[in-house]
Design a protein around this motif. Structure first.
Motif, PDB file in Angstrom:
ATOM      1  N   ARG A 131       0.915  -1.087  -0.365  1.00 16.96           N
ATOM      2  CA  ARG A 131      -0.003  -0.057  -0.080  1.00 16.96           C
ATOM      3  C   ARG A 131       0.681   1.513   0.205  1.00 16.96           C
ATOM      4  NH1 ARG A 131      -1.612   2.944   4.364  1.00 16.96           N
ATOM      5  NH2 ARG A 131      -1.102   1.216   5.903  1.00 16.96           N
ATOM      6  N   GLU A 132       2.090   1.832   0.571  1.00 19.04           N
ATOM      7  CA  GLU A 132       2.434   2.542   0.718  1.00 19.04           C
ATOM      8  C   GLU A 132       3.105   2.773  -0.625  1.00 19.04           C
ATOM      9  OE1 GLU A 132       6.467   4.452   3.690  1.00 19.04           O
ATOM     10  OE2 GLU A 132       5.382   1.946   3.510  1.00 19.04           O
ATOM     11  N   ILE A 133       3.940   2.034  -1.022  1.00 20.35           N
ATOM     12  CA  ILE A 133       4.835   2.403  -2.728  1.00 20.35           C
ATOM     13  C   ILE A 133       3.442   2.528  -3.787  1.00 20.35           C
ATOM     14  CG2 ILE A 133       6.050   1.257  -4.324  1.00 20.35           C
ATOM     15  CD1 ILE A 133       7.354  -0.565  -1.493  1.00 20.35           C
ATOM     16  N   HIS A 134       2.748   1.172  -3.472  1.00 20.35           N
ATOM     17  CA  HIS A 134       1.870   1.630  -4.698  1.00 20.35           C
ATOM     18  C   HIS A 134       1.072   3.353  -4.394  1.00 20.35           C
ATOM     19  CE1 HIS A 134      -2.369   1.122  -6.208  1.00 20.35           C
ATOM     20  NE2 HIS A 134      -1.868   1.018  -7.423  1.00 20.35           N
ATOM     21  N   GLY A 135       0.771   3.128  -2.666  1.00 23.55           N
ATOM     22  CA  GLY A 135      -0.594   4.543  -3.392  1.00 23.55           C
ATOM     23  C   GLY A 135       0.405   5.951  -3.799  1.00 23.55           C
ATOM     24  N   LYS A 136       2.124   6.069  -3.569  1.00 19.79           N
ATOM     25  CA  LYS A 136       2.728   6.851  -3.608  1.00 19.79           C
ATOM     26  C   LYS A 136       3.030   7.130  -4.722  1.00 19.79           C
ATOM     27  CE  LYS A 136       6.584   5.921  -0.986  1.00 19.79           C
ATOM     28  NZ  LYS A 136       7.601   5.956  -0.303  1.00 19.79           N
ATOM     29  N   VAL A 137       2.677   6.238  -6.100  1.00 20.34           N
ATOM     30  CA  VAL A 137       2.962   6.363  -7.247  1.00 20.34           C
ATOM     31  C   VAL A 137       1.804   6.506  -8.040  1.00 20.34           C
ATOM     32  CG1 VAL A 137       3.394   4.913  -9.394  1.00 20.34           C
ATOM     33  CG2 VAL A 137       4.992   4.494  -7.600  1.00 20.34           C
ATOM     34  N   ARG A 138       0.590   5.996  -6.912  1.00 20.34           N
ATOM     35  CA  ARG A 138      -0.714   6.072  -8.088  1.00 20.34           C
ATOM     36  C   ARG A 138      -0.898   7.630  -8.091  1.00 20.34           C
ATOM     37  NH1 ARG A 138      -4.076   7.130 -10.348  1.00 20.34           N
ATOM     38  NH2 ARG A 138      -6.215   6.929 -10.629  1.00 20.34           N
ATOM     39  N   ALA A 139      -0.580   8.115  -6.805  1.00 19.10           N
ATOM     40  CA  ALA A 139      -1.061   9.329  -7.040  1.00 19.10           C
ATOM     41  C   ALA A 139      -0.546  10.569  -7.678  1.00 19.10           C
ATOM     42  CB  ALA A 139      -0.401   9.978  -5.156  1.00 19.10           C
ATOM     43  N   ILE A 140       0.893  10.228  -8.197  1.00 11.26           N
ATOM     44  CA  ILE A 140       1.925  11.301  -8.850  1.00 11.26           C
ATOM     45  C   ILE A 140       0.890  10.330 -10.537  1.00 11.26           C
ATOM     46  CG2 ILE A 140       3.008  12.130  -7.411  1.00 11.26           C
ATOM     47  CD1 ILE A 140       5.359  10.355  -8.716  1.00 11.26           C
ATOM     48  N   ALA A 141       1.063   9.280 -10.411  1.00 13.46           N
ATOM     49  CA  ALA A 141       0.107   8.852 -12.187  1.00 13.46           C
ATOM     50  C   ALA A 141       0.129   9.962 -13.328  1.00 13.46           C
ATOM     51  CB  ALA A 141      -0.165   7.470 -12.472  1.00 13.46           C
ATOM     52  N   ALA A 156      -1.555  -3.237  -1.251  1.00 11.65           N
ATOM     53  CA  ALA A 156      -2.255  -2.173  -1.913  1.00 11.65           C
ATOM     54  C   ALA A 156      -4.393  -2.260  -2.165  1.00 11.65           C
ATOM     55  CB  ALA A 156      -1.455  -1.890  -3.267  1.00 11.65           C
ATOM     56  N   ARG A 157      -4.899  -1.958  -2.839  1.00 13.25           N
ATOM     57  CA  ARG A 157      -6.116  -1.642  -3.022  1.00 13.25           C
ATOM     58  C   ARG A 157      -6.005  -0.812  -4.683  1.00 13.25           C
ATOM     59  NH1 ARG A 157      -5.683  -4.881   0.444  1.00 13.25           N
ATOM     60  NH2 ARG A 157      -6.753  -4.764   2.254  1.00 13.25           N
ATOM     61  N   TYR A 158      -6.080  -1.670  -5.296  1.00 16.33           N
ATOM     62  CA  TYR A 158      -6.075  -0.566  -6.256  1.00 16.33           C
ATOM     63  C   TYR A 158      -7.517  -0.799  -7.288  1.00 16.33           C
ATOM     64  CZ  TYR A 158      -3.704  -4.983  -8.387  1.00 16.33           C
ATOM     65  OH  TYR A 158      -3.711  -6.454  -8.597  1.00 16.33           O
ATOM     66  N   ALA A 159      -7.488  -0.457  -8.010  1.00 16.32           N
ATOM     67  CA  ALA A 159      -8.531  -0.771  -9.227  1.00 16.32           C
ATOM     68  C   ALA A 159      -8.113  -1.669 -10.809  1.00 16.32           C
ATOM     69  CB  ALA A 159      -9.380   0.881 -10.211  1.00 16.32           C
ATOM     70  N   HIS A 160      -9.024  -2.153 -10.947  1.00 13.06           N
ATOM     71  CA  HIS A 160      -8.595  -2.844 -12.525  1.00 13.06           C
ATOM     72  C   HIS A 160      -9.045  -2.180 -13.634  1.00 13.06           C
ATOM     73  CE1 HIS A 160      -7.202  -6.734 -10.420  1.00 13.06           C
ATOM     74  NE2 HIS A 160      -8.462  -6.461  -9.535  1.00 13.06           N
ATOM     75  N   ASP A 161      -8.600  -1.671 -13.823  1.00 14.19           N
ATOM     76  CA  ASP A 161      -8.741  -0.678 -14.750  1.00 14.19           C
ATOM     77  C   ASP A 161      -7.232  -0.741 -15.488  1.00 14.19           C
ATOM     78  OD1 ASP A 161      -6.486   1.198 -13.044  1.00 14.19           O
ATOM     79  OD2 ASP A 161      -7.474   2.507 -12.554  1.00 14.19           O
ATOM     80  N   ALA A 162      -7.460   0.749 -16.705  1.00 16.32           N
ATOM     81  CA  ALA A 162      -6.553   0.403 -17.790  1.00 16.32           C
ATOM     82  C   ALA A 162      -5.167   0.964 -17.428  1.00 16.32           C
ATOM     83  CB  ALA A 162      -7.122   1.990 -19.034  1.00 16.32           C
ATOM     84  N   LEU A 163      -5.264   0.964 -15.842  1.00 21.51           N
ATOM     85  CA  LEU A 163      -4.323   1.664 -15.550  1.00 21.51           C
ATOM     86  C   LEU A 163      -3.137   1.062 -14.884  1.00 21.51           C
ATOM     87  CD1 LEU A 163      -1.760   4.025 -14.860  1.00 21.51           C
ATOM     88  CD2 LEU A 163      -2.949   4.807 -12.977  1.00 21.51           C
ATOM     89  N   HIS A 164      -3.630   0.372 -14.518  1.00 17.08           N
ATOM     90  CA  HIS A 164      -2.503  -0.702 -13.842  1.00 17.08           C
ATOM     91  C   HIS A 164      -2.405  -2.100 -14.509  1.00 17.08           C
ATOM     92  CE1 HIS A 164      -4.370   1.296 -10.692  1.00 17.08           C
ATOM     93  NE2 HIS A 164      -3.160   1.290  -9.805  1.00 17.08           N
ATOM     94  N   MET A 165      -1.514  -3.296 -14.383  1.00 21.24           N
ATOM     95  CA  MET A 165      -1.761  -4.373 -15.098  1.00 21.24           C
ATOM     96  C   MET A 165      -0.886  -5.771 -14.126  1.00 21.24           C
ATOM     97  SD  MET A 165       0.002  -5.505 -17.914  1.00 21.24           S
ATOM     98  CE  MET A 165      -0.613  -5.501 -19.610  1.00 21.24           C
ATOM     99  N   ARG A 166      -1.292  -6.385 -14.132  1.00 20.71           N
ATOM    100  CA  ARG A 166      -0.592  -7.475 -12.818  1.00 20.71           C
ATOM    101  C   ARG A 166       0.025  -8.602 -13.553  1.00 20.71           C
ATOM    102  NH1 ARG A 166      -5.772 -11.585 -11.245  1.00 20.71           N
ATOM    103  NH2 ARG A 166      -6.144 -11.173 -13.004  1.00 20.71           N
ATOM    104  N   PHE A 167       1.519  -8.555 -12.968  1.00 20.64           N
ATOM    105  CA  PHE A 167       2.652  -9.668 -13.095  1.00 20.64           C
ATOM    106  C   PHE A 167       2.136 -10.538 -14.159  1.00 20.64           C
ATOM    107  CE2 PHE A 167       6.052 -12.459 -12.640  1.00 20.64           C
ATOM    108  CZ  PHE A 167       7.299 -11.474 -13.086  1.00 20.64           C
ATOM    109  N   CYS A 168       0.876 -11.367 -13.734  1.00 18.01           N
ATOM    110  CA  CYS A 168       0.678 -13.108 -14.102  1.00 18.01           C
ATOM    111  C   CYS A 168       0.452 -12.052 -15.650  1.00 18.01           C
ATOM    112  CB  CYS A 168      -0.040 -13.741 -13.235  1.00 18.01           C
ATOM    113  SG  CYS A 168      -1.870 -12.504 -12.810  1.00 18.01           S
ATOM    114  N   ASP A 169      -0.243 -10.891 -15.852  1.00 21.64           N
ATOM    115  CA  ASP A 169      -1.235 -10.981 -17.097  1.00 21.64           C
ATOM    116  C   ASP A 169       0.227 -10.420 -18.176  1.00 21.64           C
ATOM    117  OD1 ASP A 169      -3.475 -11.225 -16.074  1.00 21.64           O
ATOM    118  OD2 ASP A 169      -3.788  -9.238 -15.223  1.00 21.64           O
ATOM    119  N   LEU A 170       1.423 -10.121 -17.378  1.00 25.28           N
ATOM    120  CA  LEU A 170       2.189  -9.871 -17.621  1.00 25.28           C
ATOM    121  C   LEU A 170       2.218 -10.840 -18.557  1.00 25.28           C
ATOM    122  CD1 LEU A 170       3.773  -7.512 -18.904  1.00 25.28           C
ATOM    123  CD2 LEU A 170       5.647  -8.464 -17.140  1.00 25.28           C
ATOM    124  N   ILE A 171       2.703 -11.941 -18.282  1.00 29.37           N
ATOM    125  CA  ILE A 171       3.935 -12.835 -18.844  1.00 29.37           C
ATOM    126  C   ILE A 171       2.968 -14.516 -18.708  1.00 29.37           C
ATOM    127  CG2 ILE A 171       5.830 -12.420 -16.911  1.00 29.37           C
ATOM    128  CD1 ILE A 171       5.045 -14.881 -15.207  1.00 29.37           C
TER     129      ILE A 171
END
Length: 569
Positions: free
Chosen positions: A137-147, A181-196
């Motif tokens: 949450r702490e790391i994702h939150g900082k990146v999401r805030a400035i995305a 981290a709590r995040y929306a399953h939206d166009a901004l986010h991708m899970r690692f499992c989907d990448l590979i």
């Protein structure tokens, strides 16, 4: 106080190669992806990574790299695109690092502990559009805030439970929910499992060793952080130089304790790239915690160990019952900051391991010199030039002038590991080179055998009554006192001298000594100009995010005190 050696001739420390190499040896030009491909080919069944007790072979690691590379391509990434890694030491970092490099993308290292403001600058300056983060949450939150303002296209989320052993993964899901981290399953986010998810190999990309591989941002202690452009050749050369320094191939199996963070250039080259080059097993620690590190050493005794002085200082402070036995180490190298002689001697006496101090800087990928793993380690020296490297000592006031042997001057470097320049900063690039040599900003001298002795940073030199006073000399003297665990010397305003030295120290637990007693001790080991005007004892001293002692906070404090004490006009 140790006097400087007499001034003689021979102004340049030549490239040094071990006896097994020709004197004019230089590392072959390679791609970083070659390291991984060769490791998979030659050591496919050998353990490559251990993370909290879960292991992957080189073959399994290679497959993940291939799939992640294709995933990046399917996202639309290609040669020259920047991919930021905001990750602790995990298998995700290794996979995404080599996957990005395989498709010609440029890795931007991002410290997860950075503030939003620091992250904003690096992401905006680099132009990264993809950022990989753990599902913390702490790391994702900082990146999401400035995305949005950084115009990020994708935040790639890497779940910690996906790389932990089964029982620890259950514990993570059940008992660490507040950290998720709590995040929306939206166009901004991708899970690692989907990448590979796609199993196809990546499409071939035409790459050459001089292509940009990593944007490694400087610490920013003297201004806004700048992106050092490190090419594939720069980084592979430095790893190959390290292999030559340790005298060629290492017998299998080797095991590297990876406690230094990969987002720091010392660990990136000396720990990650080098370990993949030699087929060593990387035992990853996502963060430094002493008891966890000691348990890891006991579970997987390392043969390769890289640290910073504060790590070795902390180990020296352990009770006898906790001190690990490290006599099986093939190489233990200290970098990132000067290693006090007393710290090295204490560590070696208590653990049975041998520390070799090295020296480098971000702009040199980073290693420039190192004491020999086998052979003569000289007190207070950071060693001889890495194979294929030249060191010049130049006059700081007239940098075109190379100084004679034994004279203190600015350390300048030539070699295949020297960066291509600063990202989008041609003026800064021009300032840091003289006659094609990299100006390090460090003051030092060479002895007759090419051993480098650093005196201090040019910016840290204290100008006291017309004399140059070097904080490192004061700190080395302080470490001779048995009560002192850590020491930092800085310059403070002095009406009479212009500047005087002030020493800040942290004492070993259970020690009790007064500032005046320490001043009396220092008087016996320093000349009158070098003796600090004051000594301040603190419970702790400031450190950087990678554990190096940091002066800038203390300098700022003293400057604020001086300004507050100055009468208003």
């Amino acid at each position: 106080m140790v006097a400087a050696p007499p001034i003689e001739a021979t102004p340049i420390a030549p490239s040094r190669a071990p006896d097994s190499l020709p004197p004019d040896w230089s590392p072959p030009a390679m791609l970083l992806g070659d390291f991984m491909d060769n490791a998979v080919r030659d050591h496919g069944d050998r353990p490559a990574v251990d993370f909290m007790g879960r292991t992957w072979t080189y073959r399994a690691l290679g497959r993940m790299v291939e799939r992640a590379a294709r995933g990046f391509q399917d996202m639309g990434l290609g040669k020259g695109d920047r991919v930021a890694l905001c990750l602790p030491n995990t298998p995700y970092y290794i996979v995404l690092y080599f996957a990005a490099l395989k498709i010609g993308a440029v890795v931007v290292n991002l410290n997860p502990l950075y503030t939003q403001s620091e992250m904003r600058h690096l992401l905006t300056d680099s132009g990264a559009r993809v950022v990989a983060v753990p599902d913390l949450r702490e790391i994702h939150g900082k990146v999401r805030a400035i995305a949005d303002e950084c115009q990020l296209a994708t935040i790639l989320v890497c779940p910690m439970a996906g790389i932990l052993p089964r029982v620890k993964a259950w514990g993570w899901r059940l008992f660490k929910r507040r950290d998720h981290a709590r995040y929306a399953h939206d166009a901004l986010h991708m899970r690692f499992c989907d990448l590979i998810a796609r199993g196809d190999p990546p499409r071939p990309v035409a790459l050459v060793p001089d292509d940009l591989a990593v944007l490694q941002y400087t610490g920013g202690t003297t201004g806004t952080p700048k992106g050092a452009m490190l090419t594939h050749r720069n980084l592979t050369a430095n790893a190959l130089q390290q292999q030559a320094h340790i005298h060629g191939d290492l017998p299998a199996p080797q095991r590297t304790l990876a406690v230094l963070p990969f987002f720091h250039v010392f660990a990136l080259t000396a720990v990650l790239d080098f370990s993949i080059l030699v087929g060593s097993e990387l035992v990853l620690m996502p963060r430094f915690e002493m008891d966890a590190m000691l348990a890891t050493i006991k579970r997987k005794p390392p043969t390769l160990f890289f640290g910073v002085p504060t790590l070795f200082i902390a180990m020296n402070a352990l009770d006898d019952a906790k001190i690990p036995k490290l006599s099986a180490l093939r190489a233990c190298i200290s970098g990132g900051a000067p290693l006090p002689l007393e710290v090295r001697q204490t560590f070696e006496q208590r653990t049975g391991g041998r520390i070799c101090e090295g020296y480098g800087l971000t702009e040199a990928s980073p290693i420039v010199t190192c004491n020999p793993v086998d052979g003569d380690i000289r007190a207070n020296s950071c060693g001889q030039a890495f194979p294929g490297t030249q060191i010049e000592i130049r006059d700081p006031e007239n940098p075109e002038t190379i100084l004679p042997l034994g004279a203190n001057g600015e350390v300048c470097v030539r070699g295949p590991q020297v960066m291509a320049g600063y990202w989008q900063r041609p003026d800064d690039t021009a300032k840091v080179f003289v006659d094609g040599a990299l100006r390090t900003g460090d003051v030092g001298h060479l002895d007759e055998d090419g051993y480098l002795y650093l005196v201090d940073r040019l910016k840290d030199v204290i100008l006291s009554g017309g004399y140059n006073v070097y904080p490192r000399v004061i700190e080395e003297a302080a470490y001779l006192h048995p009560a002192i665990e850590e020491a930092i010397a800085i310059g403070i305003p002095d009406r009479y001298r212009g500047q005087s030295a002030k020493l800040f120290v942290k004492l070993h637990d259970g020690q009790n000594v007064s500032p005046q007693e320490l001043l009396d001790f220092l008087t016996e080991h320093l000349n009158k100009i070098e003796v600090p005007r004051a000594v301040e004892i603190r419970q702790s001293l400031p450190k950087t995010m990678v554990g190096k002692l940091s002066k800038k906070e203390l300098v700022a404090e003293e400057r604020a005190k001086a300004e507050a004490a100055t009468p208003a006009v």
